[in-house]
Design a protein around this motif. Sequence first.
Motif, short mmCIF file in Angstrom:
data_model
loop_
_atom_site.label_atom_id
_atom_site.label_comp_id
_atom_site.label_asym_id
_atom_site.label_seq_id
_atom_site.Cartn_x
_atom_site.Cartn_y
_atom_site.Cartn_z
N ASP A 65 0.70 -1.23 0.03
CA ASP A 65 -0.14 -0.18 -0.08
C ASP A 65 0.99 1.44 -0.08
OD1 ASP A 65 -2.68 0.67 0.00
OD2 ASP A 65 -1.99 2.06 1.91
N LYS A 66 1.69 1.43 1.07
CA LYS A 66 3.29 2.17 0.66
C LYS A 66 3.64 2.54 -0.61
CE LYS A 66 3.83 3.02 5.91
NZ LYS A 66 3.91 3.84 6.68
N LYS A 120 2.25 1.51 -3.72
CA LYS A 120 2.17 1.91 -4.80
C LYS A 120 2.04 2.02 -5.85
CE LYS A 120 -2.71 4.03 -2.79
NZ LYS A 120 -3.95 2.90 -1.74
N ASN A 121 2.53 3.41 -5.61
CA ASN A 121 2.34 5.14 -6.48
C ASN A 121 3.84 4.77 -6.31
OD1 ASN A 121 0.22 5.83 -6.75
ND2 ASN A 121 -0.18 5.93 -4.62
N ILE A 122 4.59 3.85 -6.65
CA ILE A 122 5.99 4.53 -6.91
C ILE A 122 6.67 3.40 -8.19
CG2 ILE A 122 8.80 3.67 -6.13
CD1 ILE A 122 7.65 4.28 -3.74
N ASP A 123 7.24 4.25 -9.32
CA ASP A 123 7.08 3.71 -10.75
C ASP A 123 8.67 2.64 -10.58
OD1 ASP A 123 7.44 3.05 -12.73
OD2 ASP A 123 8.19 5.03 -13.61
#
Length: 195
Positions: free
Chosen positions: A51-52, A54-57
């Motif tokens: 969840d922490k 999930k937005n990292i590419d």
Amino acid sequence: MDFIKSLVENKLLLIGNFVLTSGKISPYYLDLRRLSNYYEIFSDTVNKAIDKIKNIDFDMIIGIATGGMPFASFISCRMGKPLGYIRMEKKGYGTDKILEADVSGKKILLVDDVATTGGSLSKAVEVINSEGGRVVASLVIVDREEGAEKKLDEYGVKLISVYKIREILEYLLNSSLISDNDKNNIKEYLVKNIE
């Protein structure tokens, strides 16, 4: 908090005097190498970690051997990302590699169990960068808050943790799980060492 209770009950958080990888003496020790032995709490930790991040590419996960490998493996499987690993020193036989992955041109998520001063993590970043990869973030289960975040920042790498040691220790200090003497030792350590 279930995570903290599980750490204490399963002797994954030990109280006493311990020498850390950094050479520091600590009144507590996190033995998270065995966290994966307790599937429910480990699975919950992996879910919180995903969840922490999930937005990292990123293209690939590199786990630091040995503590980071179970954590990195679960995240890799659940997210469908390739996985490699890095040793802290050459093994002295076979191919004698430190990094077991082709990271060239890839954005890397570096994973370990615990961050203290950031020495192991920053060494891993240097090796990955020298092999043509780029570490975009580093993920740990627990940040001991003793300099790792600042050290990684020097490399342009964000440190992400599922838990901070301050929340774990504050929970212990307000519980009956440890003795008053141990509480005093931990309070003293917190004042001197936690950022």
